[in-house]
Design a protein around this motif. Structure first.
Motif, PDB file in Angstrom:
ATOM      1  N   SER A  83       0.817  -1.220   0.000  1.00  0.00           N
ATOM      2  CA  SER A  83       0.000   0.000   0.000  1.00  0.00           C
ATOM      3  C   SER A  83       0.849   1.269   0.000  1.00  0.00           C
ATOM      4  CB  SER A  83      -0.927   0.000   1.218  1.00  0.00           C
ATOM      5  OG  SER A  83      -0.175  -0.078   2.400  1.00  0.00           O
ATOM      6  N   LYS A  84       2.140   1.127   0.243  1.00  0.00           N
ATOM      7  CA  LYS A  84       3.021   2.310   0.283  1.00  0.00           C
ATOM      8  C   LYS A  84       3.437   2.778  -1.115  1.00  0.00           C
ATOM      9  CE  LYS A  84       2.739   2.532   4.588  1.00  0.00           C
ATOM     10  NZ  LYS A  84       1.810   3.550   5.066  1.00  0.00           N
ATOM     11  N   LEU A  85       3.070   2.010  -2.125  1.00  0.00           N
ATOM     12  CA  LEU A  85       3.373   2.372  -3.520  1.00  0.00           C
ATOM     13  C   LEU A  85       2.866   3.790  -3.824  1.00  0.00           C
ATOM     14  CD1 LEU A  85       3.765   1.752  -6.621  1.00  0.00           C
ATOM     15  CD2 LEU A  85       1.545   0.672  -6.533  1.00  0.00           C
ATOM     16  N   ASN A  86       3.735   4.628  -4.394  1.00  0.00           N
ATOM     17  CA  ASN A  86       3.358   6.017  -4.696  1.00  0.00           C
ATOM     18  C   ASN A  86       3.023   6.154  -6.183  1.00  0.00           C
ATOM     19  OD1 ASN A  86       3.222   8.826  -5.054  1.00  0.00           O
ATOM     20  ND2 ASN A  86       4.578   9.157  -3.319  1.00  0.00           N
ATOM     21  N   VAL A  87       1.743   6.004  -6.482  1.00  0.00           N
ATOM     22  CA  VAL A  87       1.279   6.016  -7.874  1.00  0.00           C
ATOM     23  C   VAL A  87       1.557   7.373  -8.535  1.00  0.00           C
ATOM     24  CG1 VAL A  87      -0.756   5.797  -9.348  1.00  0.00           C
ATOM     25  CG2 VAL A  87      -0.504   4.317  -7.382  1.00  0.00           C
ATOM     26  N   ILE A  88       1.371   8.438  -7.779  1.00  0.00           N
ATOM     27  CA  ILE A  88       1.529   9.778  -8.372  1.00  0.00           C
ATOM     28  C   ILE A  88       2.969   9.990  -8.848  1.00  0.00           C
ATOM     29  CG2 ILE A  88       1.447  12.259  -7.878  1.00  0.00           C
ATOM     30  CD1 ILE A  88      -0.964  11.729  -6.150  1.00  0.00           C
ATOM     31  N   PHE A  89       3.936   9.567  -8.055  1.00  0.00           N
ATOM     32  CA  PHE A  89       5.328   9.770  -8.477  1.00  0.00           C
ATOM     33  C   PHE A  89       5.721   8.856  -9.638  1.00  0.00           C
ATOM     34  CE2 PHE A  89       6.096  12.866  -5.304  1.00  0.00           C
ATOM     35  CZ  PHE A  89       7.205  13.548  -5.747  1.00  0.00           C
ATOM     36  N   VAL A  90       5.136   7.674  -9.683  1.00  0.00           N
ATOM     37  CA  VAL A  90       5.367   6.792 -10.840  1.00  0.00           C
ATOM     38  C   VAL A  90       4.865   7.494 -12.100  1.00  0.00           C
ATOM     39  CG1 VAL A  90       4.688   4.606 -11.910  1.00  0.00           C
ATOM     40  CG2 VAL A  90       5.285   4.657  -9.491  1.00  0.00           C
ATOM     41  N   PHE A  91       3.679   8.059 -12.003  1.00  0.00           N
ATOM     42  CA  PHE A  91       3.064   8.798 -13.113  1.00  0.00           C
ATOM     43  C   PHE A  91       3.927  10.005 -13.497  1.00  0.00           C
ATOM     44  CE2 PHE A  91      -0.139  12.351 -13.833  1.00  0.00           C
ATOM     45  CZ  PHE A  91      -0.350  12.080 -15.160  1.00  0.00           C
ATOM     46  N   ILE A  92       4.409  10.731 -12.489  1.00  0.00           N
ATOM     47  CA  ILE A  92       5.215  11.933 -12.752  1.00  0.00           C
ATOM     48  C   ILE A  92       6.529  11.566 -13.455  1.00  0.00           C
ATOM     49  CG2 ILE A  92       6.632  13.686 -11.569  1.00  0.00           C
ATOM     50  CD1 ILE A  92       4.212  13.982  -9.621  1.00  0.00           C
ATOM     51  N   VAL A  93       7.184  10.513 -12.985  1.00  0.00           N
ATOM     52  CA  VAL A  93       8.463  10.111 -13.603  1.00  0.00           C
ATOM     53  C   VAL A  93       8.227   9.645 -15.044  1.00  0.00           C
ATOM     54  CG1 VAL A  93      10.362   8.448 -13.480  1.00  0.00           C
ATOM     55  CG2 VAL A  93       9.602   9.602 -11.416  1.00  0.00           C
ATOM     56  N   LEU A  94       7.130   8.909 -15.252  1.00  0.00           N
ATOM     57  CA  LEU A  94       6.801   8.489 -16.629  1.00  0.00           C
ATOM     58  C   LEU A  94       6.555   9.701 -17.517  1.00  0.00           C
ATOM     59  CD1 LEU A  94       4.448   5.392 -16.201  1.00  0.00           C
ATOM     60  CD2 LEU A  94       6.635   5.463 -17.383  1.00  0.00           C
ATOM     61  N   LEU A  95       5.878  10.700 -16.960  1.00  0.00           N
ATOM     62  CA  LEU A  95       5.606  11.922 -17.726  1.00  0.00           C
ATOM     63  C   LEU A  95       6.890  12.672 -18.057  1.00  0.00           C
ATOM     64  CD1 LEU A  95       2.472  13.852 -16.398  1.00  0.00           C
ATOM     65  CD2 LEU A  95       2.857  12.890 -18.646  1.00  0.00           C
ATOM     66  N   ILE A  96       7.808  12.735 -17.072  1.00  0.00           N
ATOM     67  CA  ILE A  96       9.096  13.414 -17.328  1.00  0.00           C
ATOM     68  C   ILE A  96       9.814  12.703 -18.469  1.00  0.00           C
ATOM     69  CG2 ILE A  96      11.395  13.895 -16.377  1.00  0.00           C
ATOM     70  CD1 ILE A  96      10.086  14.375 -13.652  1.00  0.00           C
ATOM     71  N   ALA A  97       9.803  11.359 -18.420  1.00  0.00           N
ATOM     72  CA  ALA A  97      10.506  10.577 -19.439  1.00  0.00           C
ATOM     73  C   ALA A  97       9.841  10.710 -20.814  1.00  0.00           C
ATOM     74  CB  ALA A  97      10.555   9.116 -19.022  1.00  0.00           C
ATOM     75  N   TRP A  98       8.525  10.812 -20.810  1.00  0.00           N
ATOM     76  CA  TRP A  98       7.799  10.820 -22.073  1.00  0.00           C
ATOM     77  C   TRP A  98       7.680  12.232 -22.654  1.00  0.00           C
ATOM     78  CZ3 TRP A  98       2.086  11.850 -22.392  1.00  0.00           C
ATOM     79  CH2 TRP A  98       1.632  11.764 -23.712  1.00  0.00           C
ATOM     80  N   TRP A  99       7.284  13.172 -21.806  1.00  0.00           N
ATOM     81  CA  TRP A  99       6.901  14.505 -22.241  1.00  0.00           C
ATOM     82  C   TRP A  99       8.083  15.482 -22.225  1.00  0.00           C
ATOM     83  CZ3 TRP A  99       2.452  17.693 -19.528  1.00  0.00           C
ATOM     84  CH2 TRP A  99       1.908  18.580 -20.445  1.00  0.00           C
ATOM     85  N   GLU A 100       8.908  15.343 -21.176  1.00  0.00           N
ATOM     86  CA  GLU A 100      10.071  16.222 -20.976  1.00  0.00           C
ATOM     87  C   GLU A 100       9.671  17.697 -21.000  1.00  0.00           C
ATOM     88  OE1 GLU A 100      13.450  15.210 -23.378  1.00  0.00           O
ATOM     89  OE2 GLU A 100      13.030  13.071 -23.218  1.00  0.00           O
ATOM     90  N   SER A 101       8.587  18.002 -20.287  1.00  0.00           N
ATOM     91  CA  SER A 101       8.117  19.397 -20.231  1.00  0.00           C
ATOM     92  C   SER A 101       8.000  19.845 -18.771  1.00  0.00           C
ATOM     93  CB  SER A 101       6.752  19.483 -20.910  1.00  0.00           C
ATOM     94  OG  SER A 101       6.088  20.659 -20.516  1.00  0.00           O
ATOM     95  N   GLY A 102       8.243  21.126 -18.555  1.00  0.00           N
ATOM     96  CA  GLY A 102       8.152  21.682 -17.202  1.00  0.00           C
ATOM     97  C   GLY A 102       6.738  21.685 -16.643  1.00  0.00           C
TER      98      GLY A 102
END
Lengths: 182, 267
Positions: free
Chosen positions: A34-53
């Motif tokens: 339950s300690k899995l941080n879904v939001i940060f997984v999503f954010i890191v994927l977005l940084i890798a994919w989108w590379e936008s501020g």
């Protein structure tokens, strides 16, 4: 213009969806999963994919939702998460520049490390000015350890699943032939 | 480049600080209520589903374990029937004695029922969120019970429509309690990071037996005496310590709570 509106709507729905998923999984999964941080997984994927501020503002608005479910004084999680996302974005632009699977995992590790580091510092600062008792550092470290471990594993799984999309949108994936037709 | 980064950092820190300031000034209240109203139904559904799933998936290791559990429950049921009769007689006697002594009630309590709509997701707290708030007369510190008087925690934060209940196993939870042993020992029930509950500060010379019931002592404002907290599972007694402590098992698993009652003090 219409494209921009669609992007904005997609971002809003993504924020809602991933915030709800983060809260939902906390209820559904047993400890320590339950300690899995879904939001940060999503954010890191977005940084890798989108590379936008813009990803920093996505983190900001996602954590406003999370603050509604939080017991710590308002602003603590928000400040730590937003700054951690900003620093992670800079880290991806300047240090972890190798756009690979392992770079994404490393970025997730550092993003959560910065987030929880800032969170802990702010939490201890807050205990000095409020009546919140000082948390036990060992307990916090164990909890954050589980969070980092399961988030990295989840990111690994998501990255593999989303790899075709990530690859397609990355400019480095374009060959000279695609660009210049030579 | 460095100057741009500094500007971005200052901008983001300022936005977060302004948002936090607006929250404490109450200027974001309508937006927060709207967001809560958007999230609450979904959160409630997921929470109810998770509780239902946990209840359904309770497993026994063997048929023998299931039979033993059934036998223990049957014994409990018969004992409870006997206790209920005794309780009824004692309640009637108590009422008569109060009337004879013209007992003046110093406190009256009212109950507000609420549904659990979610759990706290912070790593440092063990709390639940309920759909009753200051609009329903809920105040910080009100005790929260399940069933016919099993204390599970107290209100730690109240907004107009929702409240956060700090559960007994939360690290910051402290409740004045009485152990129902021969001496009626007084102590403090404290939580341990969401994984345990202990009763501390029990005088060294007072006897504790495994299975003793622990109730609220009524020594705190707004918390009536006699709410069940749990039973003693084990205790620690060191000869060089002035106090002993007991590990407490609550009668209700805090992960499976779907509705609660909040006890409000009425002047």
């Amino acid at each position: 213009m219409i494209k921009k509106i669609f992007v904005l709507i997609a971002i809003l729905f993504s924020i809602l969806f991933f915030s709800a998923l983060h809260v939902g999984l906390t209820y559904l999964l047993p400890f320590p999963f339950s300690k899995l941080n879904v939001i940060f997984v999503f954010i890191v994927l977005l940084i890798a994919w989108w590379e936008s501020g813009w990803v920093v503002w996505i983190a900001f608005f996602s954590h406003i939702f999370i603050e509604l479910f939080s017991l710590t004084p308002f602003g603590l999680t928000l400040m730590a998460a937003t700054l951690a996302t900003l620093f992670s974005f800079w880290l991806y632009q300047t240090v972890i520049t190798n756009r690979s699977f392992f770079a994404a995992l490393l970025l997730c590790f550092f993003a959560l490390l910065i987030y929880r580091g800032l969170y802990t510092v702010l939490l201890f600062a807050v205990t000095l000015i409020t009546d919140i008792p000082t948390p036990e550092i060992g307990f916090l470290a164990a909890t954050f350890g589980w969070e980092i471990l399961f988030s990295i594993l989840a990111l690994g799984a998501c990255y593999v699943a989303a790899y075709p999309v990530i690859k397609r949108f990355r400019p480095q994936a374009l060959s000279l032939h695609d660009m210049y037709g030579t | 480049m460095r100057s741009k980064k500094r500007t971005t950092l200052i901008l983001i820190v300022s936005v977060v600080l302004v948002t936090t300031g607006f929250h404490y000034l109450g200027w974001l209240q309508s937006i927060e209520i709207f967001l809560r109203n958007v999230i609450s139904p979904a959160s409630r559904s997921v929470y109810s589903w998770s509780v239902q799933r946990n209840n359904e998936t309770k497993q026994f290791d063997s048929v023998e374990a299931l039979q033993n559990a059934y036998i223990a429950l049957e014994e409990d049921r018969i004992n409870n029937m006997v206790d209920a009769v005794d309780l009824k007689l004692l309640q009637e006697e108590n009422e008569r004695l109060r009337e004879m002594l013209s007992f003046v009630k110093t406190n009256t309590y009212a109950i507000t029922s609420a549904d659990v709509i979610g759990k706290n997701i912070d790593p440092i707290g063990s709390t639940i969120i309920v759909n009753a708030g200051t609009d329903d007369g809920i105040m910080v510190g009100n005790p929260v019970v399940v069933g016919i008087g099993v204390l599970i925690g107290r209100i730690s934060r109240a907004t107009p429509e929702t409240s956060i209940v700090r559960l007994l196993d939360d690290n910051q939870s402290k409740v004045a309690a009485t152990l129902l042993n021969e001496e009626k020992s007084i102590g403090v029930v404290e939580g341990g990071y969401g994984i345990s509950i202990r009763m501390n500060f029990i005088p060294q010379n007072e006897a504790i037996t495994i299975g003793d019931t622990i109730i609220t002592s009524g020594l705190e404002d707004g918390v009536p005496r006699g709410l069940t907290i749990g039973t003693v599972e084990t205790f620690e007694k060191e000869p060089y310590q002035p106090f002993q402590s007991a590990v407490v098992v609550p009668p209700k698993n805090f992960n499976w709570i779907t509705s609660v009652s909040i006890i409000r003090s009425e002047e």
